[in-house]
Design a protein around this motif. Sequence first.
Motif, PDB file in Angstrom:
ATOM      1  N   PRO A 188       0.911  -1.215  -0.018  1.00 42.59           N
ATOM      2  CA  PRO A 188      -0.074   0.037  -0.101  1.00 42.59           C
ATOM      3  C   PRO A 188       0.799   1.390  -0.066  1.00 42.59           C
ATOM      4  O   PRO A 188       0.695   2.186  -0.594  1.00 42.59           O
ATOM      5  N   ARG A 189       2.000   1.014   0.764  1.00 40.57           N
ATOM      6  CA  ARG A 189       2.915   2.328   0.670  1.00 40.57           C
ATOM      7  C   ARG A 189       3.227   2.759  -0.775  1.00 40.57           C
ATOM      8  O   ARG A 189       3.267   3.988  -1.202  1.00 40.57           O
ATOM      9  N   ASP A 190       3.860   1.432  -1.592  1.00 40.03           N
ATOM     10  CA  ASP A 190       4.412   1.769  -2.708  1.00 40.03           C
ATOM     11  C   ASP A 190       3.306   2.356  -3.594  1.00 40.03           C
ATOM     12  O   ASP A 190       3.302   3.269  -4.407  1.00 40.03           O
ATOM     13  N   LEU A 191       2.292   1.768  -3.352  1.00 42.56           N
ATOM     14  CA  LEU A 191       0.977   2.178  -4.286  1.00 42.56           C
ATOM     15  C   LEU A 191       0.495   3.417  -4.139  1.00 42.56           C
ATOM     16  O   LEU A 191       0.369   4.442  -5.043  1.00 42.56           O
ATOM     17  N   PHE A 192       0.672   4.110  -2.761  1.00 35.63           N
ATOM     18  CA  PHE A 192       0.346   5.507  -2.690  1.00 35.63           C
ATOM     19  C   PHE A 192       1.257   6.461  -3.434  1.00 35.63           C
ATOM     20  O   PHE A 192       1.080   7.298  -3.982  1.00 35.63           O
ATOM     21  N   GLN A 193       2.876   6.015  -3.160  1.00 34.36           N
ATOM     22  CA  GLN A 193       3.576   6.679  -3.819  1.00 34.36           C
ATOM     23  C   GLN A 193       3.656   6.881  -5.460  1.00 34.36           C
ATOM     24  O   GLN A 193       3.927   7.828  -5.936  1.00 34.36           O
ATOM     25  N   VAL A 194       3.425   5.614  -5.986  1.00 30.91           N
ATOM     26  CA  VAL A 194       3.231   5.392  -7.182  1.00 30.91           C
ATOM     27  C   VAL A 194       2.032   6.121  -8.034  1.00 30.91           C
ATOM     28  O   VAL A 194       2.051   7.063  -8.758  1.00 30.91           O
ATOM     29  N   ALA A 195       0.862   5.765  -7.490  1.00 31.62           N
ATOM     30  CA  ALA A 195      -0.252   5.749  -8.149  1.00 31.62           C
ATOM     31  C   ALA A 195      -0.776   7.468  -7.857  1.00 31.62           C
ATOM     32  O   ALA A 195      -1.206   7.915  -8.600  1.00 31.62           O
ATOM     33  N   CYS A 196      -0.456   7.970  -6.728  1.00 34.72           N
ATOM     34  CA  CYS A 196      -0.913   8.823  -6.295  1.00 34.72           C
ATOM     35  C   CYS A 196      -0.454  10.310  -6.662  1.00 34.72           C
ATOM     36  O   CYS A 196      -0.434  11.279  -6.547  1.00 34.72           O
ATOM     37  N   SER A 197       0.959   9.973  -7.299  1.00 35.24           N
ATOM     38  CA  SER A 197       1.752  10.993  -7.822  1.00 35.24           C
ATOM     39  C   SER A 197       1.809  11.016  -9.346  1.00 35.24           C
ATOM     40  O   SER A 197       2.643  11.968  -9.780  1.00 35.24           O
TER      41      SER A 197
END
Length: 108
Positions: free
Chosen positions: A45-54
């Motif tokens: 979820p941490r990676d997802l947040f950083q990749v998807a939300c940027s």
Amino acid sequence: MAIVVTVAIAALFFVLFLFIPEPPAGKKAGTSLIQGRSYSPDLSPRDLFQVACSQCHNLPPLTHRNREDWRILVLKMNRKMLQTGKKYLSSDQIDPLVSYILSQQNSP
Ligand code: HEC
């Protein structure tokens, strides 16, 4: 006699109908644009947040919202990703991402 012919023709069409091929994967109406473009289920979820939300803006500040508000926001952002042809979250990734955001929202 006519009834026999009618039934035979109806049966023939029924059998032919069974042989109509499935449209090939990727050609089904409406899905071809987005197939295979969701994030890998291996991402945390941490990676997802950083990749998807940027993809469209800087990472948002994790201000205080409740779970339902974050969930609605993430769903809204995911719809933008779909509409603009970006990579998007699968339905299994929404809730873990919301939980990650909630776990982070009080830290600096
Ligand atoms: C497809 C592009 C796109 C992606 C990817 C995206 N956003 Fe956004 N985001 C926008 C746009 C456009 C706005 C401003 C317009 C609006 O609020 O609808 C916005 C606004 C926001 C806001 C401020 C709006 C508010 O209501 O407070 C937050 C917070 C936010 N995004 C969080 C996220 C998070 C979290 C993710 C990852 C799940 C994400 N965004 C991914 C396009 C995107």
